[in-house]
Scaffold this motif. Structure first.
Motif, PDB file in Angstrom:
ATOM      1  N   ASN A  27       0.837  -1.191   0.000  1.00 57.76           N
ATOM      2  CA  ASN A  27       0.000   0.000   0.000  1.00 57.76           C
ATOM      3  C   ASN A  27       0.882   1.254   0.000  1.00 57.76           C
ATOM      4  O   ASN A  27       1.880   1.307   0.703  1.00 57.76           O
ATOM      5  CB  ASN A  27      -0.916  -0.009   1.218  1.00 57.76           C
ATOM      6  N   ALA A  28       0.497   2.230  -0.806  1.00 59.10           N
ATOM      7  CA  ALA A  28       1.219   3.501  -0.909  1.00 59.10           C
ATOM      8  C   ALA A  28       0.295   4.488  -1.612  1.00 59.10           C
ATOM      9  O   ALA A  28      -0.708   4.087  -2.208  1.00 59.10           O
ATOM     10  CB  ALA A  28       2.509   3.321  -1.702  1.00 59.10           C
ATOM     11  N   ILE A 175       6.723   3.342  -2.414  1.00 53.21           N
ATOM     12  CA  ILE A 175       6.506   4.746  -2.039  1.00 53.21           C
ATOM     13  C   ILE A 175       5.429   5.419  -2.897  1.00 53.21           C
ATOM     14  O   ILE A 175       4.953   6.498  -2.548  1.00 53.21           O
ATOM     15  CB  ILE A 175       7.824   5.547  -2.073  1.00 53.21           C
ATOM     16  N   ARG A 177       2.303   4.261  -6.225  1.00 51.28           N
ATOM     17  CA  ARG A 177       1.801   3.224  -7.127  1.00 51.28           C
ATOM     18  C   ARG A 177       0.705   3.796  -8.012  1.00 51.28           C
ATOM     19  O   ARG A 177       0.160   4.869  -7.745  1.00 51.28           O
ATOM     20  CB  ARG A 177       1.298   2.017  -6.341  1.00 51.28           C
TER      21      ARG A 177
END
Length: 187
Positions: A27-28, A175, A177
């Motif tokens: 997750n980012a 960091i 996406r």
């Protein structure tokens, strides 16, 4: 003529929740925008990019926005969450994409790649490089999810590597996406 196997399996799908996109360790912020001149988001992927057992199998051209500062490497993974199995079918897992790149040309995800530095892991049935859409006939539309991850470190993986190895190495290092969804169906 409809395929009776495809019709029987219509409700059998891995699902969006099974994509690596849904994993907490990946997750980012979704600050990367992924596009293709070949198809619009959510629209059908043209027939010329479909998978083939024999013959040409070019990958579509992809473009994306600039990776954020601190990006060391980009990883591109394409999955089909509508595959009639427990896990999505993986059509591409590629690491080594330089943060200065803003896309790949048509056919750029071939094995071996014409782009220096790109390394393909094992995808569908052990295939390396792009394996285009090839859903079960009469199964209904499938979504193909192009998932691009910006990492704060370079992945150190064996050659060849698996999706699981890539995901384990990426976890906690994403960091930014972005994703692009396209569809494909064989009636």
């Amino acid at each position: 003529m409809p395929n009776p196997i495809g019709r029987a399996l219509r409700n059998n799908r891995a699902g969006q929740d099974a994509l690596i996109w849904a994993l907490p360790g990946l997750n980012a912020p979704q600050t990367l925008t992924v596009t293709s001149p070949a198809f619009a988001p959510g629209e059908p992927i043209p027939r010329e990019y479909r998978g083939r057992l024999f013959g040409p199998n070019p990958s579509p051209e992809l473009e994306w926005t600039q990776a954020p500062a601190g990006t060391v490497e980009l990883v591109l993974i394409v999955q089909d969450p509508d595959a009639p199995r427990r896990q999505p079918a993986t059509h591409l897992v590629t690491r080594g994409i330089g943060p200065e790149l803003r896309g790949v040309p048509e056919g750029g995800l071939a094995q071996p790649s014409p782009i220096p530095g790109l390394v393909h892991g094992k995808g569908a049935l052990g295939h390396r490089g792009w394996a285009g859409p090839m859903p079960v006939p009469s199964h209904g539309p499938h979504v193909y999810v192009f998932q691009l991850f910006a990492l704060d470190r370079r992945l150190d993986l064996p050659d060849p590597f698996t999706l699981r190895q890539a995901v384990d190495a990426m976890s906690g290092h994403v960091i930014a996406r972005g994703r692009l969804d396209g569809t494909y169906e064989i009636p």
